[in-house]
Design an enzyme around this catalytic site. Structure first.
Site, PDB file in Angstrom:
ATOM      1  N   CYS A 188       0.834  -1.198   0.000  1.00 50.68           N
ATOM      2  CA  CYS A 188       0.000   0.000   0.000  1.00 50.68           C
ATOM      3  C   CYS A 188       0.872   1.254   0.000  1.00 50.68           C
ATOM      4  CB  CYS A 188      -0.916  -0.007   1.215  1.00 50.68           C
ATOM      5  SG  CYS A 188      -1.894   1.510   1.403  1.00 50.68           S
ATOM      6  N   ASP A 195       0.084  -6.246  -0.443  1.00 54.03           N
ATOM      7  CA  ASP A 195      -1.016  -6.549  -1.358  1.00 54.03           C
ATOM      8  C   ASP A 195      -0.568  -7.709  -2.241  1.00 54.03           C
ATOM      9  OD1 ASP A 195      -2.625  -4.356  -0.476  1.00 54.03           O
ATOM     10  OD2 ASP A 195      -1.462  -3.012  -1.753  1.00 54.03           O
TER      11      ASP A 195
END
Length: 281
Positions: A188, A195
């Site tokens: 992120c 992620d």
């Protein structure tokens, strides 16, 4: 590489902040982020985008009350055109959806109308919304990803900083092929939370050196950027560094906060032709 994580446009984001969970419908919770931030860093002209495509979000935690106060639940699929001026910051999206929890609506269609209206206003482009009952949502069962997986290539990795110049052609021969990898990991932009994604790359052009492609995808492992921006970076780097005529890049990210994000970019398609769902979703 341009760092825009401290851009004034990101001030006000709830990412990384302690937040109050509001359970009464509050559309002002939605926080837009200009796509231009990332595109400027990639020298992408928003007036003449080099790609088409969409961002498909799946919301698994949508609930509201009917007129009698009885809870209702749905799974929602949101489709944003990549031509929209803004994307929605994911935590604000989660908080916005949570704000439906204790709000009464007369019908599911009324909920959908609010979703379409609010999201369209935030991103400055019409957003498609489809709501499914819990027992209805079986349209995307797990399916193997198309093409050849490059993850088993026996390569040594010693660099985790993105280097577009590492992408190489295997030969001058023009091919059409589909490749995929489950090893895409980015972080992120604001919180650095990991992620995880699987990515499909279909192209026509000079054959890509698969070892160089795998190294390139793995180099996102320490890179901080939003899902949509990572896919546009992959698309841009492949287009710039290699002789490619047609290109499609589609990433399926695992869910966080009840939402998964699945960006698709293509030279020629607005809508993804890949009806797939990875088993990690």
């Amino acid at each position: 590489m341009t760092d825009y994580s401290n851009s004034p446009d990101l001030k006000g984001s709830v990412l990384g902040q302690s937040t109050e969970y509001i359970d009464q419908y509050t559309p002002s919770l939605l926080f837009p982020i200009a796509r231009k931030l990332n595109r400027d860093a990639l020298n992408i002209d928003e007036a003449a985008l080099p790609f088409k495509g969409q961002d498909i979000w799946t919301g698994y935690e949508l609930s509201w009350l009917n007129a009698k106060g009885k809870p209702q639940v749905a799974i929602a699929v949101f489709t944003f055109a990549c031509q929209s001026s803004h994307l929605v910051e994911s935590k604000s999206f989660k908080l916005y959806l949570n704000s439906f929890n204790q709000t009464r609506f007369n019908s599911r269609d009324e909920v959908k109308q609010h979703l379409v209206k609010d999201l369209t206003a935030v991103v400055n482009s019409l957003v498609q919304v489809t709501l499914y009952n819990a027992d209805e949502y079986n349209c995307l069962p797990y399916t193997p990803l198309p093409g050849e997986c490059i993850d088993d290539l026996d390569i040594e990795i010693d660099n985790y900083d993105i280097d577009a110049h590492s992408l190489k052609s295997q030969s001058n021969k023009t091919v059409t092929e589909t490749l995929h990898s489950h090893l895409l990991k980015s972080n992120c932009l604001i919180t650095s939370q990991p992620d995880w994604a699987s990515v499909i790359i279909r192209y026509t052009g000079e054959q890509i050196c698969r070892e160089s492609l795998l190294r390139y995808l793995i180099s996102f492992r320490t890179h901080n950027e939003f899902h949509e921006q990572c896919v546009e970076r992959i698309y841009s780097d492949l287009s710039t560094q290699l002789s490619i005529k047609n290109l499609e890049v589609y990433a399926r990210y695992t869910r966080r906060g009840g939402l998964d994000i699945n960006p698709y970019r293509s030279t020629h398609n607005n809508d993804t032709p890949f009806a797939v769902k990875i088993n990690r979703q």
